[in-house]
Design an enzyme around this catalytic site. Sequence first.
Site, short mmCIF file in Angstrom:
data_model
loop_
_atom_site.label_atom_id
_atom_site.label_comp_id
_atom_site.label_asym_id
_atom_site.label_seq_id
_atom_site.Cartn_x
_atom_site.Cartn_y
_atom_site.Cartn_z
N ASP A 46 0.77 -1.14 -0.03
CA ASP A 46 -0.10 0.01 0.07
C ASP A 46 0.97 1.29 0.00
OD1 ASP A 46 -2.76 1.30 0.54
OD2 ASP A 46 -3.00 -0.91 1.01
N ASP B 240 -3.37 4.45 -2.11
CA ASP B 240 -4.39 4.74 -1.39
C ASP B 240 -4.85 6.15 -1.41
OD1 ASP B 240 -5.73 4.01 1.12
OD2 ASP B 240 -4.89 5.85 2.05
N GLU C 299 -6.75 3.61 -5.82
CA GLU C 299 -7.72 3.46 -5.26
C GLU C 299 -8.43 5.05 -5.73
OE1 GLU C 299 -10.17 3.15 -0.94
OE2 GLU C 299 -8.21 4.55 -1.11
N HIS D 221 -10.85 -4.50 2.12
CA HIS D 221 -10.88 -4.13 3.64
C HIS D 221 -11.54 -3.00 4.10
CE1 HIS D 221 -8.31 -1.33 1.88
NE2 HIS D 221 -8.20 -0.72 3.02
N ASP D 222 -12.45 -2.32 3.01
CA ASP D 222 -13.32 -1.25 3.35
C ASP D 222 -14.68 -1.88 3.25
OD1 ASP D 222 -11.15 0.40 3.96
OD2 ASP D 222 -10.93 1.15 1.84
#
Length: 556
Positions: A98, A199, A256, A328-329
């Site tokens: 990330d 991210d 993202e 994961h979100d």
Amino acid sequence: MKKNWWNGKVAYQIWPKSFCDANGDGIGDLQGILSKLDYLQALGVDILWLSPIYKSPFVDQGYDIADYYAIAEEFGTMEEFDRLLAETKKRGMHIIMDLVVNHCSDQHDWFQKALADPHGEYAERFYFLPGRDGGPPSNYRGYFGGSTWEPVPGTELYYLHMFAKEQPDLNWENPVVRQKIYNMVNWWLEKGLAGFRIDAIINIKKVPGFPDYPVDGPDGLASCTKMVEAAKGVGGFLQELKRETFAKHDAFTVGEVFNMKENELAEFIGDEGHFSTMFDFSAHELTFGENGWYDSKPLRFEDWRRTLFAAQKKVENVGFWANIIENHDEPRGVSRYLPSHAQNEAGAKMLGTTSLLLRGIPFIFQGQEIGMTNCRRTDISQYDDINTKDQYQVALDAGCTVEQALEACYVNSRDNARTPVQWSDAPHGGFTTGQPWLAVNPNYTTINVAEQEGREDSVLNHYRRLVALRKSAVYGETFTYGAFEPVWETEPDILAYLRRDEAHTILVAGNYGPEARTVTLPAPARELLLSNLGREELPAGTALTLASCESAVILL
Ligand code: TEU
Ligand code: CA
């Protein structure tokens, strides 16, 4: 379109804290990941995305980085990380990490120095601004609730944080900041990293002067996304980032990106785009509520199908999406996209089939390959996630009962994806020999890797066959580069499309309805490539009957 080394790959997201705990302290770690590399290799995945493993106070589970050059003690050491790199390389796999550079942690050395000297050079690496009219510089609500501005102690200044107050935003307008970030990115790429998942990247460009926007909630604030959507020129930063780092290493990058402007897709993921690919979140956005999780909307199959197909069409002459059903979100895909009659193994396999064979780069999130589900909690204290705690409060403030607020969390919470991976029916799902940092989903006794390992018709073994088919020597090219063509677009319950190139035409179809459905094949069936229900026979003619929750991949 250019062909790149990553186009035919299958990626797998590891959320390290919940993957596998090797030393019994209840927290997943690098040794745990190392111990599961053979498992991942057998699944057939090529690229492992590790959610943040950097040194962090974990206010936002590692998305608050205190040192970009250090591994969090909880996860292990740099030596272990280097071993992980070497071991994955041996297996022909790649690691991406990330890249969280919209913000850092308030414990980062720069921010500590900025606090110590709020008018000095380190403060210029952040957004330290005087307030307006006795209040903060603007009226923005952050992603996790409350003002995006926090007073700088002992001054008249405020600092900007789009996420938690412990995640101060970095000032990308400052060339020193950008250069330091590029140095750091290159340091990791030189170590042997294959690339990054990037991210919250759209947030790095701000609107000069931070104007107020119309209030859009009972808290008297305006969503900070209003400012993000109005900001111009993020592409300049992203092209520079690419030129200075990724391009020099032929790195794979996945952005993202939320709140992208219309018609910027080619700038983001075209041949010369900022990133190799970016996530397709269009289906996820269908259930978003106007005001928060408490008014999130149920998914309608027709909307979902139309949205998926539209996204595929939009990208076909531009580049490749990264396709996901969960991360994961997000809540678990099987709980979100499958109607209640399909929330079973057949449904999980069908969802995997119709998702992984879309055009793009499939990302599997840990546990998806065994059909892990959302997890019901009975009290807000059983959640860890900062976003969940905020949304629970938003629900209560809007007049929901405790039960309704908990239901909203059950449906939407990020912790649904963050419960430990269910490896076996041993205590805590075999994730740890100690006490897990977050309680395992109680359904680990029936949904777990060990049980599915040797069972031919398990979700896990279906995913293995599915990944193998996607990458196979015969059909891999077609699944990677072949065209996407919807079929039976108005047929109720059927999600189906062709993947087609000069060599092959392959039908991918699933029946998401509660009843069997019969459809007419566009051409006679030649070979059954994959079934989720153990089907062996193909129809002789062109009438194909799919049972409820049946999916099939058929060579025409
Ligand atoms: O997410 C960015 C982001 O926009 C999400 O926070 C989203 O608004 C939220 O999850 C909706 O539920 C990234 C990471 O994926 C997330 O885990 C981090 O919390 C966030 O950035 C901050 O780094
Ligand atoms: Ca551990």
